[in-house]
Design a protein around this motif. Structure first.
Motif, short mmCIF file in Angstrom:
data_model
loop_
_atom_site.label_atom_id
_atom_site.label_comp_id
_atom_site.label_asym_id
_atom_site.label_seq_id
_atom_site.Cartn_x
_atom_site.Cartn_y
_atom_site.Cartn_z
N ALA A 1 -7.92 -4.28 12.38
CA ALA A 1 -7.81 -3.40 11.21
C ALA A 1 -6.34 -3.33 10.85
O ALA A 1 -5.47 -3.55 11.68
CB ALA A 1 -8.36 -2.01 11.52
N CYS A 2 -6.05 -3.02 9.60
CA CYS A 2 -4.66 -2.98 9.18
C CYS A 2 -3.88 -1.97 10.02
O CYS A 2 -4.44 -1.04 10.59
CB CYS A 2 -4.55 -2.67 7.69
SG CYS A 2 -4.72 -0.92 7.27
N SER B 1 -4.25 1.91 10.34
CA SER B 1 -5.28 2.57 11.13
C SER B 1 -4.76 3.07 12.47
O SER B 1 -5.49 3.73 13.21
CB SER B 1 -6.45 1.60 11.37
OG SER B 1 -6.04 0.53 12.21
N ARG C 1 -16.20 4.76 6.49
CA ARG C 1 -15.64 3.65 5.75
C ARG C 1 -15.51 4.00 4.27
O ARG C 1 -16.34 3.58 3.44
CB ARG C 1 -16.53 2.41 5.89
CG ARG C 1 -16.80 1.97 7.32
CD ARG C 1 -15.67 1.15 7.87
NE ARG C 1 -15.96 0.68 9.22
CZ ARG C 1 -15.21 -0.18 9.90
NH1 ARG C 1 -14.12 -0.66 9.34
NH2 ARG C 1 -15.52 -0.54 11.12
N GLY D 1 -13.64 2.83 2.11
CA GLY D 1 -13.46 1.64 1.29
C GLY D 1 -14.75 1.12 0.69
O GLY D 1 -14.75 0.42 -0.33
N ARG E 1 -7.81 7.44 2.95
CA ARG E 1 -6.73 6.47 2.72
C ARG E 1 -7.27 5.08 2.36
O ARG E 1 -6.79 4.42 1.44
CB ARG E 1 -5.87 6.37 3.99
CG ARG E 1 -4.75 5.33 3.93
CD ARG E 1 -4.28 4.98 5.33
NE ARG E 1 -5.29 4.24 6.06
CZ ARG E 1 -5.74 4.57 7.27
NH1 ARG E 1 -5.28 5.63 7.89
NH2 ARG E 1 -6.68 3.83 7.85
N CYS E 2 -8.26 4.62 3.09
CA CYS E 2 -8.76 3.26 2.89
C CYS E 2 -9.38 3.06 1.51
O CYS E 2 -9.43 1.94 1.00
CB CYS E 2 -9.77 2.89 3.97
SG CYS E 2 -9.02 2.59 5.58
N TYR E 3 -9.87 4.15 0.92
CA TYR E 3 -10.41 4.04 -0.43
C TYR E 3 -9.34 3.56 -1.39
O TYR E 3 -9.57 2.64 -2.20
CB TYR E 3 -10.97 5.38 -0.90
CG TYR E 3 -11.30 5.39 -2.38
CD1 TYR E 3 -12.52 4.90 -2.83
CD2 TYR E 3 -10.38 5.85 -3.31
CE1 TYR E 3 -12.82 4.87 -4.19
CE2 TYR E 3 -10.67 5.85 -4.67
CZ TYR E 3 -11.89 5.35 -5.10
OH TYR E 3 -12.17 5.30 -6.44
N ASN F 1 -1.57 9.38 4.05
CA ASN F 1 -2.58 9.12 5.08
C ASN F 1 -3.68 10.17 5.13
O ASN F 1 -3.98 10.73 6.20
CB ASN F 1 -1.90 9.00 6.46
CG ASN F 1 -2.77 8.28 7.48
OD1 ASN F 1 -3.72 7.60 7.14
ND2 ASN F 1 -2.43 8.46 8.74
N GLU G 1 0.81 -1.21 0.00
CA GLU G 1 0.00 0.00 0.00
C GLU G 1 0.84 1.27 0.00
O GLU G 1 0.39 2.30 -0.47
CB GLU G 1 -0.93 0.03 1.22
CG GLU G 1 -1.97 -1.08 1.25
CD GLU G 1 -1.50 -2.24 2.11
OE1 GLU G 1 -2.36 -2.96 2.63
OE2 GLU G 1 -0.27 -2.40 2.24
N CYS H 1 -6.55 1.92 -0.82
CA CYS H 1 -6.15 0.54 -0.52
C CYS H 1 -7.18 -0.45 -1.04
O CYS H 1 -6.86 -1.43 -1.72
CB CYS H 1 -5.96 0.40 0.99
SG CYS H 1 -5.60 -1.29 1.53
N LYS H 2 -8.46 -0.21 -0.70
CA LYS H 2 -9.52 -1.12 -1.10
C LYS H 2 -9.70 -1.13 -2.61
O LYS H 2 -10.03 -2.16 -3.21
CB LYS H 2 -10.84 -0.74 -0.42
CG LYS H 2 -10.85 -0.98 1.08
CD LYS H 2 -10.78 -2.46 1.42
CE LYS H 2 -10.99 -2.69 2.90
NZ LYS H 2 -10.86 -4.12 3.28
#
Length: 274
Positions: free
Chosen positions: A175-176, A179, A132, A134, A95-97, A91, A82, A99-100
């Motif tokens: 969570a990864c 986070s 969320r 993601g 951020r999670c968007y 960050n 990532e 990665c997902k």
């Protein structure tokens, strides 16, 4: 719907897919989803796909392998970093968007190669109550979330996991490691190592629910409220301080509010939302 009705609705939904690739982390939700898909569709029509990366601890990957063997399906493993994804290491709140989006893109491509009809993830109803990003990636790429679609909550998934005899029924939420960082704090391999070293110590001491939050030279420790007295026992407290300092932290603090999901989202309202 009561729990039995939801469970039947899940079976019916999974049956309608015909075949599926499950984005599998080894957590409570994706493990139950994989088990349910295997039960309904059969081992030959279900594949688990797991991405290894610097934000995914080695112990979690080993557990995922053991779970896949227990459930009895094929596991595909892809390597992902990532930190190389544009927009991740800086960050930002979304951020999670990023990665997902990468993960689900890989899943969709692999499902196409294998002739599998659907890509599934383990999102549940409780996820709608937290930030969320993601979920946007899942919608954009056509990833389905059966547990969410039939209205299953985390506690209901735990109960169904107990009924199924799955070892993840009581597993702590995971969570990864990304986070653990406040939004806007750059995530690096070294900083991930610092957090992982400290969390490994807590895990080895038998704590089931914990986080080590990174605040530059400060490690902020979260454990379940009931575990706060134990963490303050002199011998354990001294050992934890020593581990955190050896990992590179100058100060070690204990969060008196205890562990709570999404504590890094508390300051989101004051941040820009790119």
């Amino acid at each position: 719907m009561d729990l039995e009705t939801k469970a039947q609705a899940l079976d019916d939904l999974l049956a309608g897919f015909g075949s599926a690739l499950v984005a599998f982390s080894g957590g409570v939700d994706s493990t139950f989803l994989l088990w349910a898909a295997r039960k309904v569709l059969g081992a030959e029509r279900v594949v688990a796909m797991t991405a290894t990366s610097p934000t995914y601890p080695a112990f979690e990957f080993a557990e995922s392998q053991a779970l896949v063997r227990q459930i009895g399906v094929r596991q595909l493993v892809v390597e992902s970093n990532e930190l190389d994804i544009p927009g991740f290491a800086d960050n930002p709140p979304r951020r999670c968007y990023h990665c997902k989006h990468e993960l689900f893109t890989l899943c969709v491509a692999k499902a196409g190669e294998l002739g599998l009809a659907a890509v599934l993830d383990g999102a549940n109803l409780d996820d709608l109550a937290d930030f969320r990003p993601g979920r946007d990636a899942a919608r954009e790429l056509g990833v389905r979330s059966p547990l969410l679609e039939v209205g299953l909550t985390k506690n209901e998934i735990r109960e169904l996991s107990r009924q199924a005899g799955l070892p993840t029924a009581e597993k702590q939420p995971f969570a990864c490691l990304a986070s653990r960082f406040p939004y806007g704090t750059t995530i690096t391999a070294e900083r991930l190592r610092q957090v992982d070293q400290c969390e490994t110590f807590l895990r080895e001491q038998g704590f089931g629910t914990f986080r080590v939050r990174y605040h530059d030279d400060i490690a902020r420790i979260e454990v379940a409220a009931g575990d706060l007295p134990r963490l303050l026992e002199p011998e354990l407290r001294s050992a934890l301080v020593a581990i955190c300092r050896s990992a590179g932290f100058t100060y070690v603090t204990l969060d008196l509010e205890g562990y709570r999901t999404g504590s890094m989202n508390a300051g989101l309202a004051s941040l820009p939302q790119p």
